[in-house]
Design a protein around this motif. Structure first.
Motif, short mmCIF file in Angstrom:
data_model
loop_
_atom_site.label_atom_id
_atom_site.label_comp_id
_atom_site.label_asym_id
_atom_site.label_seq_id
_atom_site.Cartn_x
_atom_site.Cartn_y
_atom_site.Cartn_z
N VAL A 52 0.88 -1.17 0.00
CA VAL A 52 0.00 0.00 0.00
C VAL A 52 0.92 1.22 0.00
O VAL A 52 1.19 1.83 1.03
CB VAL A 52 -0.94 -0.01 1.22
CG1 VAL A 52 -1.92 1.18 1.16
CG2 VAL A 52 -1.73 -1.31 1.28
N ARG A 53 1.40 1.54 -1.19
CA ARG A 53 2.43 2.58 -1.28
C ARG A 53 2.09 3.61 -2.34
O ARG A 53 1.49 3.31 -3.37
CB ARG A 53 3.78 1.95 -1.61
CG ARG A 53 3.80 1.25 -2.96
CD ARG A 53 5.19 0.99 -3.47
NE ARG A 53 5.12 0.34 -4.77
CZ ARG A 53 4.94 0.98 -5.93
NH1 ARG A 53 4.83 2.29 -5.94
NH2 ARG A 53 4.85 0.32 -7.07
N ARG A 54 2.50 4.85 -2.01
CA ARG A 54 2.43 5.93 -2.99
C ARG A 54 3.81 6.18 -3.59
O ARG A 54 3.94 6.54 -4.74
CB ARG A 54 1.93 7.21 -2.30
CG ARG A 54 0.50 7.11 -1.76
CD ARG A 54 0.23 8.20 -0.76
NE ARG A 54 1.11 8.03 0.42
CZ ARG A 54 1.34 8.96 1.33
NH1 ARG A 54 0.78 10.15 1.21
NH2 ARG A 54 2.14 8.72 2.35
N GLN A 55 4.85 5.99 -2.78
CA GLN A 55 6.21 6.21 -3.25
C GLN A 55 6.51 5.34 -4.48
O GLN A 55 6.18 4.15 -4.52
CB GLN A 55 7.22 5.87 -2.15
CG GLN A 55 8.65 6.05 -2.62
CD GLN A 55 9.69 5.93 -1.51
OE1 GLN A 55 10.67 6.65 -1.52
NE2 GLN A 55 9.47 5.04 -0.56
N GLY A 56 7.13 5.97 -5.45
CA GLY A 56 7.52 5.26 -6.66
C GLY A 56 6.53 5.42 -7.80
O GLY A 56 6.85 5.08 -8.94
N ARG A 57 5.35 5.90 -7.50
CA ARG A 57 4.37 6.10 -8.57
C ARG A 57 4.73 7.34 -9.39
O ARG A 57 5.25 8.31 -8.84
CB ARG A 57 2.96 6.27 -7.99
CG ARG A 57 2.45 5.05 -7.30
CD ARG A 57 1.03 5.25 -6.78
NE ARG A 57 0.59 4.04 -6.10
CZ ARG A 57 0.08 2.97 -6.73
NH1 ARG A 57 -0.07 3.00 -8.03
NH2 ARG A 57 -0.28 1.91 -6.05
N PRO A 58 4.41 7.33 -10.68
CA PRO A 58 4.63 8.53 -11.48
C PRO A 58 3.72 9.65 -11.00
O PRO A 58 2.65 9.40 -10.44
CB PRO A 58 4.28 8.07 -12.90
CG PRO A 58 3.39 6.88 -12.71
CD PRO A 58 3.85 6.22 -11.45
N ASP A 144 3.13 5.36 3.99
CA ASP A 144 2.76 4.16 3.22
C ASP A 144 2.75 2.93 4.12
O ASP A 144 3.11 2.99 5.29
CB ASP A 144 3.74 3.97 2.06
CG ASP A 144 3.53 4.99 0.97
OD1 ASP A 144 2.56 5.77 1.06
OD2 ASP A 144 4.34 5.02 0.03
N GLY A 145 2.33 1.78 3.57
CA GLY A 145 2.26 0.58 4.40
C GLY A 145 1.99 -0.66 3.60
O GLY A 145 2.41 -0.78 2.44
#
Length: 380
Positions: A52-58, A144-145
């Motif tokens: 469940v992550r936002r980091q790394g998304r464009p 995130d998680g």
């Protein structure tokens, strides 16, 4: 005898996107029929890694990701369980100076989205997270998680059913036709009339898009996961590697879920089987980073079928050829976190014809020739 259903919205595909859309639409008072050729959440939504992550998304995905980010802490109220959601933080590691420079550029690029990314050096990785191995630094996103996809995916479908949606499992849609009033769907001994259709059929969605004159370059991929026996706690964050190759998380019970390889498709490309050499490669790479994994027993491994687009962005939005048809597929291995937000967006598109969340980057028309003359329907 054929059962006949008349509803506002028919949703093809009972994964997390389709199920969350069904729940959101019921909250708006619309009648919904959710159809899945198997069991809801049994494909990519239920067998993925659970990040469940936002980091790394464009950057173009981040408004949608932020919308979903606000939903995850509310799962217990929304679907009756918390889905083992844990806001552990997400740590992306760099193995080289070039990878670290990439993380630094990304942090600067997405700063306006308030992800609160923290760049971390090698010594801090060891001190704060117990991670050494061949890494020189990382980027930490504290909000995130991770969660349990097997619980979350089915719980959304269950919540939609309790809210009044007609949920039909083991009901394969074999035909969809545009009619004067909307759509007619054929699904075995069920005939559905609907004013709107949502195509959230995952790795099978391209067939429905093509039927309405919108071919897309969807490819099937088969991620492979491993879970170990329960171990003493040593990994408090969700971990990934810049450039890919491995991701890992430890659940409250102590088991460690590790991914980063691909399974082999079977003769029937709907199914796949993890490769033994792939499983060994995953565990070897993971044990180089995390000492407690060196002698851990892998107790289960599995795979699933996901839909991937060439630009790694999903297709979300209205059809370019057919009024009343809305697409939502091709999440390219990163749909788990944003799916609850996508469900809300789809419900807004159905009810209002627009959404407050930017989705222009996900239009199906970015894959020419996607737009066809309206009279293309006359052949169906």
């Amino acid at each position: 005898m054929t059962r006949r259903i008349d509803c506002d919205v028919a949703i093809i595909g009972g994964g997390l996107v389709g199920s969350s859309a069904a729940l959101a639409l019921r909250g708006m008072g619309l009648s919904v029929t959710l159809l899945d050729k198997g069991f809801c959440g049994a494909q990519a939504s239920g067998v993925n890694y659970g990040g469940v992550r936002r980091q790394g998304r464009p950057p173009e995905q981040l408004p949608l990701s932020q919308r979903a980010h606000a939903i995850w802490p509310q799962l217990a109220r929304l679907i009756g369980i918390d889905g083992e959601f844990l806001r552990s933080g997400h740590l992306k590691l760099a193995r080289s100076a070039a990878d670290m420079a990439s993380l630094e550029r990304y942090a600067a690029e997405v700063a306006p989205f308030a992800l609160d990314l923290e760049l971390i050096g090698h010594n801090q990785l060891r001190e704060r997270f117990g991670i050494a191995g061949g890494v020189i630094g990382g980027s930490f996103c504290p909000g995130d998680g991770h969660a349990n996809p097997r619980l979350v995916a089915t719980a959304f479908a269950g919540a939609a059913r309790r809210a009044g949606a007609e949920v039909l499992e083991n009901t394969k849609v074999t035909g969809v036709t545009r009619t004067f009033e909307g759509f007619a769907l054929e699904a075995g001994d069920v005939a559905v009339k609907a004013r709107t259709v949502i195509n959230s059929a995952g790795a099978w969605a391209d067939n429905f898009a093509r039927a309405f004159g919108e071919p897309v370059p969807l490819e099937r991929t088969y991620p492979s996961m491993v879970v170990t026996e329960p171990l003493d706690p040593f990994l408090g964050v969700n971990v990934g590697i810049e450039g890919g190759g491995i991701y890992a998380r430890q659940v409250t019970r102590g088991n460690v879920v590790v991914g980063g390889e691909r399974a082999a498709p079977l003769d029937d490309p709907d199914y796949s089987r993890p490769r033994s050499d792939g499983v060994l490669a995953i565990m070897q790479r993971a044990s180089e980073l995390f000492g407690p994994l060196r002698h851990a027993q892998a107790i289960r491994f599995w795979s699933g079928t996901e839909a991937t687009m060439p630009d790694r962005n999903p297709v979300i939005g209205p059809s370019a050829t057919t009024p009343g048809l809305i697409h939502a597929f091709g999440f390219s291995g990163a749909g788990f976190q944003i799916a609850p937000g996508v469900g809300e967006v789809l419900a807004e598109l159905v009810r209002d014809g627009r959404t407050s969340t930017p989705i222009d980057a996900f239009a199906i028309t970015r894959f020419p020739p996607a737009s066809q003359p309206d009279d293309a329907l006359s052949s169906r």
